[in-house]
Design an enzyme around this catalytic site. Structure first.
Site, PDB file in Angstrom:
ATOM      1  CG  HIS A   1      26.531   4.159 -12.774  1.00  0.00           C
ATOM      2  ND1 HIS A   1      26.387   5.525 -12.832  1.00  0.00           N
ATOM      3  CD2 HIS A   1      27.103   3.811 -13.959  1.00  0.00           C
ATOM      4  CE1 HIS A   1      26.835   5.975 -13.995  1.00  0.00           C
ATOM      5  NE2 HIS A   1      27.286   4.950 -14.698  1.00  0.00           N
ATOM      6  CD  GLU A   2      28.520   0.263 -14.762  1.00  0.00           C
ATOM      7  OE1 GLU A   2      27.995   0.187 -15.894  1.00  0.00           O
ATOM      8  OE2 GLU A   2      29.349   1.152 -14.470  1.00  0.00           O
TER       9      GLU A   2
ATOM     10  CG  HIS B   1      24.930   2.148 -18.056  1.00  0.00           C
ATOM     11  ND1 HIS B   1      24.665   3.210 -18.875  1.00  0.00           N
ATOM     12  CD2 HIS B   1      25.931   2.571 -17.225  1.00  0.00           C
ATOM     13  CE1 HIS B   1      25.469   4.241 -18.559  1.00  0.00           C
ATOM     14  NE2 HIS B   1      26.234   3.879 -17.557  1.00  0.00           N
TER      15      HIS B   1
ATOM     16  CD  GLU C   1      26.837   8.023 -17.098  1.00  0.00           C
ATOM     17  OE1 GLU C   1      26.916   7.020 -17.853  1.00  0.00           O
ATOM     18  OE2 GLU C   1      27.419   8.092 -16.003  1.00  0.00           O
TER      19      GLU C   1
HETATM   20 ZN    ZN Z   1      27.779   5.139 -16.777  1.00  0.00          ZN
END
Ligand code: ZN
Length: 502
Positions: free
Chosen positions: A265-266, A269, A295
């Site tokens: 997830h990170e 980003h 996101e």
């Molecule tokens: Zn996030």
């Protein structure tokens, strides 16, 4: 070409503001990773000083004059120059509209409300938090009125996180999610298929997890020459400039999924921030354009890649080699089923793809009601619990796992939650557009070739930074307007197969 004095002067001001922002990001990263506890008090002063200098620069008469003079120029719509002016003007206008007294009160209140929130959680007593929460929403009403809005108050706050979005538009967009996801989650709860989650809980050493994950994200395309991966309590990614985009994660020995999917997830980003055109460094374009678009990138790598069968058909041998004792007798399909286990539960940050948006919808609905004063702070727990029973079939045993589970409202983040769901919806739209361009993404993932997907995202999303408004970026990259249909079709297709629903 003659020297464009005004434009260069403006770029210089913007570069100074960008430097101050990135210094703040570095201080914040340090606070959340390696700062010793004794640094806390000094760090608070440093943040206050830095943010007041930054606020002065953004609102200065010099910036105002330059923006006014440059507004005469007709830069081509969609050009980097037009984007730079749009983002800078928006920051200037938002900052100048807020009176200094209100800014101070908001800062003070978010500090006291955050403390009250922590104490109320500790004591499992919502009444300790209630007056502070009411005061936060009172100030947010003032803030929205100072900023101004065309439709409704909520729009002024939402615009901070998702430029151009409105509450009315989101309510309509989210409407089908409620009925369809409530039904899908209920059907899954009734299904006889129960994936075995135990392979994820077999004692995974933190050091081994870190080594595996560092190799994995590097293989996907995260650039360690321009980044780091460290340990923290609440994982995040942050940018100190396009050449320094850092991630953090946390390792739980009894839960491989926490670090595995938290890191993917990170990484999403971070790939976005690392992929911005280096020519935009120290300009207002040098960061992702909105929380929703951001996101969408974290969700794309976490879920559409990281929870897909094709990805693990390529990557599972490597994971198994790193953890032969834990996963030696677990097949790719069993592992894939485990990482897609669905559970109607109470906690948003632990939610799976099927239930996540339902957690967000509860918050989106209730924060609109709190802001418009249709819901009094004292009635929040009861309404929260009713909504959870309705959407997820569960009722919190106490408010710590109910309406006090998230920090957001206590620190004044109102209008923030819907960006999580926007991200989910856009992630599938970007994914499908990439698929149309690449041909067979699954085939590439099975062969552990991540470059085609990463390159498509870089060219169509990352490189632009904040150049285009979110809706324009989506339209350019996918040919579509924002829609819930692609997400719902993806979700139903995937989970009906996994849970053998008719
Ligand atoms: Zn996030």
């Amino acid at each position: 070409m003659g020297e464009d004095v005004k434009w260069n002067e403006f770029l210089h001001e913007a570069a100074v503001i960008s430097d101050l922002t990135e210094i703040g990001a570095l201080l914040s990263w340090d606070q959340d990773t390696f700062m010793p506890p004794g640094g806390g008090e000094g760090r608070g002063h440093q943040f206050a000083t830095l943010s007041s200098i930054r606020h002065e620069r953004i609102t200065s008469s010099k910036t105002a004059d330059l923006l006014a003079e440059l507004s005469e120029r007709d830069f081509e719509e969609g050009s980097p120059e037009a984007g730079i002016l749009r983002v800078a003007r928006r920051a200037h206008e938002r900052a100048t509209k807020l009176p200094a007294r209100l800014v101070e009160e908001l800062a003070r209140r978010s500090s006291t409300a955050r403390m009250a929130w922590a104490q109320a959680r500790e004591a499992k007593d919502y009444s300790l938090f209630e007056p502070e929460l009411a005061a936060v929403f009172e100030l947010k009403r003032e803030e929205a009125d100072a900023i101004g809005y065309e439709g409704e108050r909520y729009d002024a706050l939402l615009d901070e996180y998702e430029p151009g979005a409105t509450a009315a538009e989101l309510r309509e967009l989210f409407e089908p999610l409620r009925s369809e996801q409530v039904e899908l989650a209920a059907q899954i709860a009734e299904s006889a298929v129960k994936p075995d989650m135990s392979p994820l809980q077999r004692g995974y050493g933190a050091g081994e997890q870190a080594a595996y994950l560092k190799a994995l994200v590097a293989e996907v395309g995260y650039d360690f020459r321009r980044g780091r991966l460290d340990t923290t309590i609440h994982p995040f990614a942050t940018s100190m400039g396009i050449g320094d985009v850092r991630m953090t994660t946390r390792y739980q020995e009894g839960d491989l999924a926490a670090a595995l999917f938290g890191t993917l997830h990170e990484m999403g980003h971070a790939l976005y921030e690392q992929g911005i055109d280096p020519a935009y460094a120290r300009t207002p374009l040098a960061s992702g354009v909105s929380l929703g678009v951001h996101e969408s990138q974290s969700r794309l790598w976490e879920n559409l890649v990281g929870r897909s069968l094709a990805f693990w058909e390529g990557a599972y041998q490597g994971l198994k080699a790193a953890f032969p004792q834990q996963l030696g007798n677990v097949s790719t399909r069993e592992f894939h089923a485990a990482v897609n286990g669905v559970q109607r539960d109470l906690i948003r940050i632990e939610a799976d793809e099927v239930t996540y948006n339902l957690h967000v919808l509860v918050r989106f609905e209730l924060e609109q009601a709190l802001l418009s004063d249709d819901l009094a702070a004292k009635d929040l727990p009861g309404t929260w619990n009713e909504r959870y029973e309705q959407y997820l079939g569960v009722t919190p045993g106490d408010d710590v796992v109910g309406c006090m589970q998230d920090i957001h409202w206590s620190v004044g983040l109102v209008g923030y939650f819907p960006t999580y769901t926007l991200g989910n919806l856009m992630s599938v739209q970007f994914w499908e557009a990439a698929g149309r361009a690449i041909g067979d993404i699954d085939e590439e993932l099975r062969a552990k070739r991540y470059a085609p997907l990463l390159n498509w995202l870089s060219e169509n999303v990352y490189t632009h930074g904040s150049r285009f408004q979110p809706a324009d970026l989506l339209k350019r990259a996918t040919g579509q307007a924002l829609s819930a249909d692609p997400y719902l079709n993806y979700l139903k297709g995937k989970y009906r197969a996994l849970y053998q629903l008719s």
